[in-house]
Design a protein around this motif. Sequence first.
Motif, PDB file in Angstrom:
ATOM      1  N   LEU A 118       8.068  52.428  51.737  1.00 32.32           N
ATOM      2  CA  LEU A 118       8.697  51.111  51.755  1.00 32.32           C
ATOM      3  C   LEU A 118       9.880  51.043  50.796  1.00 32.32           C
ATOM      4  O   LEU A 118      10.940  50.502  51.124  1.00 32.32           O
ATOM      5  CB  LEU A 118       7.661  50.036  51.403  1.00 32.32           C
ATOM      6  N   VAL A 119       9.687  51.581  49.591  1.00 28.94           N
ATOM      7  CA  VAL A 119      10.795  51.585  48.622  1.00 28.94           C
ATOM      8  C   VAL A 119      11.957  52.417  49.140  1.00 28.94           C
ATOM      9  O   VAL A 119      13.127  52.001  49.087  1.00 28.94           O
ATOM     10  CB  VAL A 119      10.295  52.113  47.268  1.00 28.94           C
ATOM     11  N   GLY A 121      12.591  53.158  52.256  1.00 31.20           N
ATOM     12  CA  GLY A 121      13.193  52.480  53.391  1.00 31.20           C
ATOM     13  C   GLY A 121      14.080  51.328  52.970  1.00 31.20           C
ATOM     14  O   GLY A 121      15.165  51.120  53.534  1.00 31.20           O
ATOM     15  N   GLY A 122      13.617  50.553  51.963  1.00 33.78           N
ATOM     16  CA  GLY A 122      14.442  49.452  51.475  1.00 33.78           C
ATOM     17  C   GLY A 122      15.747  49.936  50.870  1.00 33.78           C
ATOM     18  O   GLY A 122      16.819  49.376  51.136  1.00 33.78           O
ATOM     19  N   MET A 123      15.666  50.993  50.041  1.00 36.97           N
ATOM     20  CA  MET A 123      16.883  51.544  49.449  1.00 36.97           C
ATOM     21  C   MET A 123      17.813  52.092  50.518  1.00 36.97           C
ATOM     22  O   MET A 123      19.035  51.906  50.441  1.00 36.97           O
ATOM     23  CB  MET A 123      16.521  52.626  48.433  1.00 36.97           C
ATOM     24  N   SER A 124      17.232  52.744  51.522  1.00 40.13           N
ATOM     25  CA  SER A 124      18.062  53.281  52.606  1.00 40.13           C
ATOM     26  C   SER A 124      18.739  52.160  53.381  1.00 40.13           C
ATOM     27  O   SER A 124      19.919  52.267  53.750  1.00 40.13           O
ATOM     28  CB  SER A 124      17.210  54.129  53.552  1.00 40.13           C
ATOM     29  N   ALA A 125      17.994  51.059  53.630  1.00 38.79           N
ATOM     30  CA  ALA A 125      18.585  49.933  54.354  1.00 38.79           C
ATOM     31  C   ALA A 125      19.729  49.308  53.567  1.00 38.79           C
ATOM     32  O   ALA A 125      20.775  48.952  54.127  1.00 38.79           O
ATOM     33  CB  ALA A 125      17.516  48.892  54.653  1.00 38.79           C
ATOM     34  N   VAL A 126      19.528  49.176  52.235  1.00 37.16           N
ATOM     35  CA  VAL A 126      20.603  48.611  51.400  1.00 37.16           C
ATOM     36  C   VAL A 126      21.822  49.512  51.413  1.00 37.16           C
ATOM     37  O   VAL A 126      22.962  49.052  51.582  1.00 37.16           O
ATOM     38  CB  VAL A 126      20.082  48.394  49.964  1.00 37.16           C
TER      39      VAL A 126
END
Length: 372
Positions: A118-119, A121-126
Amino acid sequence: HPASEEEGEGQDTHPSSPASSEDAYDGDLAAIFTLQSSASQPPTSPNAMTPPLVMDQAAIAAALSQGSDFRTVQIGDGTRVRLLTYRVQGGNGPATLQLGRTLSDQDRVLNQLLIGLLVLGGMSAVLLGAGSWWLAGRSLVPAQQAWERQQAFVANASHELRTPLTLMRASAEFAQRGLPVDDMERRELLGDVLHECDHMSRLVEDLLLLSRLDGGRLKLEHRSISLPDLLADVQRQVGRLADERGVRLTAESMGGSVIGDPTRLRQVLIILLDNALRHTPRGGSIELQTRAQGRQIQISVADTGSGIAPEHLPHVFERFYRADNTPGNDPTGSGLGLAIAKGLIEAQQGSISIESQVGRGTQVTLSLLSAS
């Protein structure tokens, strides 16, 4: 565990030795507990430490009937346990051997993996969003520059066309005045030139106005406008033309004031009334009305003209759009009137909408902020 103290010391000295691998494997096996029972003896545990649960009776019954059973159960504190149960033959009859292992470590690892994903994925999305925003901004720069050049060209061309159009009209008027009274053919030709000069002048003014609206360079006042005075003035100005065309023009105001630019609001009403007159046949009527709607006041222009087909309504505020196949359409229009009206009303923090039915008429509604 059968490992000796010498082996333990060897593990500390040589962590990569076979004894070290065996200890790691034995440590993993130590987490497995066993339970056994027979027909004549109660369940016993040969473990050095107490197992987390007693033998699962459902697993025992399944193993006795099928020979073995493999399942996952949940104990009272919510811990999941994986059970493997075998049927064995003992001296006093059939017995069962049950091996189990708690899944707490696996669940903890899976939860950590999920949090990590999740972390990540969130960093990748940002990062992906920031990169996409940057790339989109760079790709839009040429389009923005082209749009600005187009606006500058339209504004400059409109300014440059004003002077020759004025000279052409003045020359045509002078030539028409110098013609003999009975020279009707050349008078009509020069009359056509004057008419086209006027049409081109209006088109140039419209384009210049739209260019200023697009560039945010149009200066507008924002002050209180008395609606009864404005509507009476507009009715007086357009009423004579309506009488000539045999159309009845009425204005009803509930009173009150709106916030806006009086000159530009008058221009919008003139555009709407001009459209209504061009599409309303002799004997028809046009109504100017106002009504309160919350904190806003609505001004409507309704006619009993030919109306607009439903497929054209979503496009009538587009520039140069003309519904040529609409009954009663006036071919002399430029297709900029409603686009200008929309731009001027929105520049005054208002909104504009249109409703129409073919053969029954059209109603255009303006919404502006009330001054009271």
